[in-house]
Design an enzyme around this catalytic site. Structure first.
Site, mmCIF file in Angstrom:
data_model
loop_
_atom_site.group_PDB
_atom_site.id
_atom_site.type_symbol
_atom_site.label_atom_id
_atom_site.label_comp_id
_atom_site.label_asym_id
_atom_site.label_seq_id
_atom_site.Cartn_x
_atom_site.Cartn_y
_atom_site.Cartn_z
ATOM 1 C CG HIS A 1 -3.125 3.723 2.359
ATOM 2 N ND1 HIS A 1 -3.585 3.343 1.119
ATOM 3 C CD2 HIS A 1 -3.142 2.604 3.128
ATOM 4 C CE1 HIS A 1 -3.862 2.056 1.146
ATOM 5 N NE2 HIS A 1 -3.604 1.578 2.337
ATOM 6 C CG ASN B 1 -6.583 -0.545 1.370
ATOM 7 O OD1 ASN B 1 -5.895 -0.119 0.449
ATOM 8 N ND2 ASN B 1 -6.089 -0.992 2.506
ATOM 9 C CB CYS C 1 -0.947 0.002 1.187
ATOM 10 S SG CYS C 1 -2.093 -1.371 1.156
#
Ligand code: UT7
Length: 323
Positions: A250, A280, A114
């Site tokens: 994020h 996500n 990520c």
């Protein structure tokens, strides 16, 4: 004047198919209320068969180039952050190079889960500052739907697919007022590799792998590490929280995002949130959020934007950008 990387254009791509929490609740023991309360997620986009990493990355990159008014010939390098490439090789970045008709230069994929986009941005910025290249496509693209264990309600409700890209162009600048990437900071702690990982890969016998996560542990580290990253970015530029116009974090969990916004003393409307609609999207999450807020006119030229991300590895980092 020192060379600096200017964010000349930003673009994104999301698959057409939307899967709501309610739809997931028809096949899993979960509920819209649980998913919303714990994460802020309402829906996610899920790729169709043709929407591969390369396909989505190409679409996002094309949008970024168009916004920058750049031709494929201006692209000296393509850095693509992904954990879900089309193939082990060639690098998905080179599938994108071919699809865009970029005539030369080079490209490679980068794996930092990520935090991948922030990592790729940092590498690209270093290459531009050193004079090696002048135009770089930095892309985050993921099809996590293909590495989900769709029986594991603790992970499969959290992720979505998509791609985001920026086109960086070499410019000149000094100090924190001139446009460009002011700083990037990267970190990793390999000893925490077992709290978020994919339990297989093409190099393993009969084991493509699915995502495994100890959510509570990742959450705990995320809050601490991202807070440190925010402070580090500001200190390195002799700036204070009050100087930051936008936080583009994020998009893993609204609770983590809110905690970071509060830490910076930013009102909620100055924190870009897409997790409610995108879930996500791993390496794609930061550039997708940036593309949305630049595209709808919220983030404007001259704004100071703080990007941060944390993911499997553990990997984490930040980038401070004057738009
Ligand atoms: O992008 C990389 C970075 N990733 C992150 O930052 C993720 C960080 N972690 C998180 O966002 C949160 O830890 C989660 C959203 C993953 C989980 O939230 P939590 O508040 O930490 O919940 P939990 O894992 O402690 O689970 C609480 C309960 C459990 O039941 P018991 O043991 O209390 O009876 C789970 O089994 O919730 C249960 N549960 C669910 N219930 C309904 C777990 N998943 C679900 C689900 N629906 N989908």
């Amino acid at each position: 004047m020192p060379v600096r990387s200017i964010l000349a254009g930003v673009g994104g791509y999301l698959p057409a198919r939307i899967v709501t929490n309610a739809e997931l609740a028809t096949r899993l023991e979960t509920s819209d209320a649980w998913i919303r309360d714990r994460t802020g997620i309402r829906q996610r986009h899920i790729a169709a068969a043709h929407e591969t990493c390369a396909f989505m990355a190409t679409a996002a990159a094309r949008a970024a180039l168009a916004r920058a008014g750049a031709e494929p010939g201006e692209v000296d390098a393509i850095l693509l952050a992904t954990s879900t490439p089309d193939q082990a090789f060639p690098a998905t970045a080179l599938r994108v190079q071919a699809a865009l008709g970029v005539p030369g230069g080079f490209g490679f994929d980068l794996s930092a889960a990520c935090a991948g986009f922030v990592y790729a941005l940092s590498v690209a910025d270093g290459m531009i500052r050193s004079g090696q290249v002048r135009g770089v496509l930095v892309i985050g693209a993921e099809v996590y739907s293909r590495i989900m264990n769709w029986q594991d309600r603790g992970t499969c409700v959290l992720f979505g697919d998509g791609a985001g890209a920026v086109f960086l162009r070499a410019g000149e600048g000094r100090g924190s007022i001139d446009r460009g990437v002011l700083s990037t900071h990267l970190h990793a702690q390999g000893t925490l590799g077992d709290i978020l990982y994919v339990d297989g890969a093409v190099g393993q016998p009969d084991k493509p792998g699915t995502l495994v996560m100890n959510g509570r542990e990742v959450f705990r580290h995320a809050v601490v590490r991202l807070a440190e990253a925010v402070d580090e970015a500001l200190a390195a530029n002799a700036l204070t929280r009050r100087d930051v116009d936008w936080l583009v974090p994020h998009q893993a969990n609204l609770r983590i995002i809110d905690a970071m916004g509060k830490r910076l003393g930013l009102p909620a409307e100055r924190v870009v949130v897409t997790v409610d609609r995108h879930a996500n999207t791993s390496a794609a999450s930061v550039p997708l959020a940036l593309a949305e807020a630049v595209g709808d006119g919220r983030i404007r030229a001259g704004d100071l934007v703080l990007l941060e991300a944390l993911g499997g590895g553990l990997t984490w980092g930040s980038a401070l950008v004057r738009m």
